[in-house]
Design a protein around this motif. Structure first.
Motif, PDB file in Angstrom:
ATOM      1  N   TYR A  77       0.859  -1.183   0.000  1.00 36.49           N
ATOM      2  CA  TYR A  77       0.000   0.000   0.000  1.00 36.49           C
ATOM      3  C   TYR A  77       0.895   1.233   0.000  1.00 36.49           C
ATOM      4  N   THR A  78       0.472   2.259  -0.704  1.00 38.21           N
ATOM      5  CA  THR A  78       1.208   3.523  -0.713  1.00 38.21           C
ATOM      6  C   THR A  78       0.214   4.672  -0.752  1.00 38.21           C
ATOM      7  N   GLY A  79       0.718   5.875  -0.458  1.00 40.54           N
ATOM      8  CA  GLY A  79      -0.106   7.068  -0.568  1.00 40.54           C
ATOM      9  C   GLY A  79      -1.110   7.202   0.566  1.00 40.54           C
ATOM     10  N   GLU A  80      -1.803   8.324   0.573  1.00 42.08           N
ATOM     11  CA  GLU A  80      -2.774   8.625   1.624  1.00 42.08           C
ATOM     12  C   GLU A  80      -3.910   7.615   1.641  1.00 42.08           C
ATOM     13  N   ALA A  81      -4.432   7.274   0.465  1.00 41.69           N
ATOM     14  CA  ALA A  81      -5.517   6.296   0.406  1.00 41.69           C
ATOM     15  C   ALA A  81      -5.052   4.927   0.876  1.00 41.69           C
ATOM     16  N   GLY A  82      -3.774   4.615   0.622  1.00 45.52           N
ATOM     17  CA  GLY A  82      -3.248   3.322   1.017  1.00 45.52           C
ATOM     18  C   GLY A  82      -3.235   3.106   2.516  1.00 45.52           C
ATOM     19  N   ILE A  83      -3.027   4.174   3.276  1.00 49.74           N
ATOM     20  CA  ILE A  83      -3.066   4.058   4.741  1.00 49.74           C
ATOM     21  C   ILE A  83      -4.434   3.577   5.194  1.00 49.74           C
TER      22      ILE A  83
END
Length: 303
Positions: free
Chosen positions: A59-65
């Motif tokens: 997971y990466t990025g703000e949405a990934g959190i």
């Protein structure tokens, strides 16, 4: 609070740097009571590589959190403290249990917010102070805490992380260079002194060469302790020692090894807290107390 499955705890890992790669991901992936539910990293290539190495999702990025939180019952952190704190508060607010790295944060306000969020949702928490979980030292700390009559203690944790020619990959950590030994290894030392001698009632701090910080502490038991912390010492000065002196004589901290096994023991402690509802002595409240003491020492030493 998140409901714990009967078979395993889904733990997501926030961080994909050296500490996550060397310690936390291997421990989580091999733990029989854990399903590694994913890896989030600030650098997509690092997150992808670590997730692939352990057969889980990147997971990466703000949405990934948020996606990682949704896929997990608990979150383990292997990121700098000022990145960890707001993400941990966010995770706790969603009911996720917390496996935090030390220090919880580098400001009291940030650490307090993590503790507040965990209390509000009933999230269980562990702060990974290695000496409280390493096989060679964990029982030793408990044994010394049961002994009366301690008079004083001496602790030295001196590293050469920043020495010319040093090749340790953790030397590239910007937060360690900025905050020094006080914040990086200070939590380890305090996590041993406090359970044995009691909470700190008086603290005096002073700077030494490079990033060295010297502490003089008075404890609730009436005993005192002295502490020297550094990451920027010469190679020849390196060493770690903690000893207690009292009515029964002098005892010294055993040598320890196996950070992966130590982290696995911290995972065991989190699972126990989740299943029983019993808080662990090294929970986020203890992490907050450590942050308070470190911030006080930093303020004094900077004068």
């Amino acid at each position: 609070m998140t409901t714990l499955p009967a078979t395993s705890l889904r733990i997501g890992l926030v961080g994909a740097g050296p500490w996550a790669r060397n310690t936390q991901a291997p421990a989580l992936a091999a733990h029989p009571g854990v399903a590694l539910s994913g890896v989030w990293g600030r650098r997509p290539e690092a997150a992808n590589a670590l997730a692939a190495a352990h057969g889980t999702t990147a997971y990466t990025g703000e949405a990934g959190i948020d996606e990682l939180f949704a896929a997990s019952d608990a979150i383990a952190f292997a990121v700098p403290p000022d990145v960890q704190a707001p993400l941990a508060a966010r995770a706790a607010a969603t009911g996720r249990h917390l496996l935090l790295d030390k220090p919880v944060a580098t400001t009291v306000a940030a650490a307090r917010e993590v503790a507040r969020a965990a209390k509000q949702t009933g999230a269980a928490s562990i702060v990974f102070c290695t000496l409280r979980f390493a096989a060679e030292t964990a029982d030793w700390v408990t044994e010394q805490a049961a002994v009366d009559g301690w008079f004083t203690a001496r602790a030295e944790w001196i590293g050469a992380l920043f020495a010319p020619g040093a090749t340790n990959e953790y030397a590239a950590s910007p937060w360690r260079r900025e905050k020094g030994g006080l914040w990086d290894v200070g939590p380890h030392v305090l996590s041993v002194l406090i359970p044995v001698l009691g909470d700190v009632t008086q603290l005096t701090a002073a700077r030494g060469p490079s990033d060295t910080t010297h502490l003089i502490l008075r404890h609730t038991s009436g005993a005192s302790s002295t502490v020297t912390l550094a990451l920027g010492a010469p190679v020849g000065a390196v060493g770690t020692e903690i000893e207690f002196r009292g009515e029964e004589g002098t005892v010294a901290l055993p040598r320890w090894s196996d950070p992966v096994g130590s982290f696995r023991a911290a995972v065991d402690a989190l699972i126990h807290s989740v299943r029983t509802g019993e808080p662990h002595p090294c929970d986020v409240r203890f992490g907050l107390r450590l942050t308070e003491l470190l911030a006080e020492a930093e303020a004094q030493a900077g004068e």
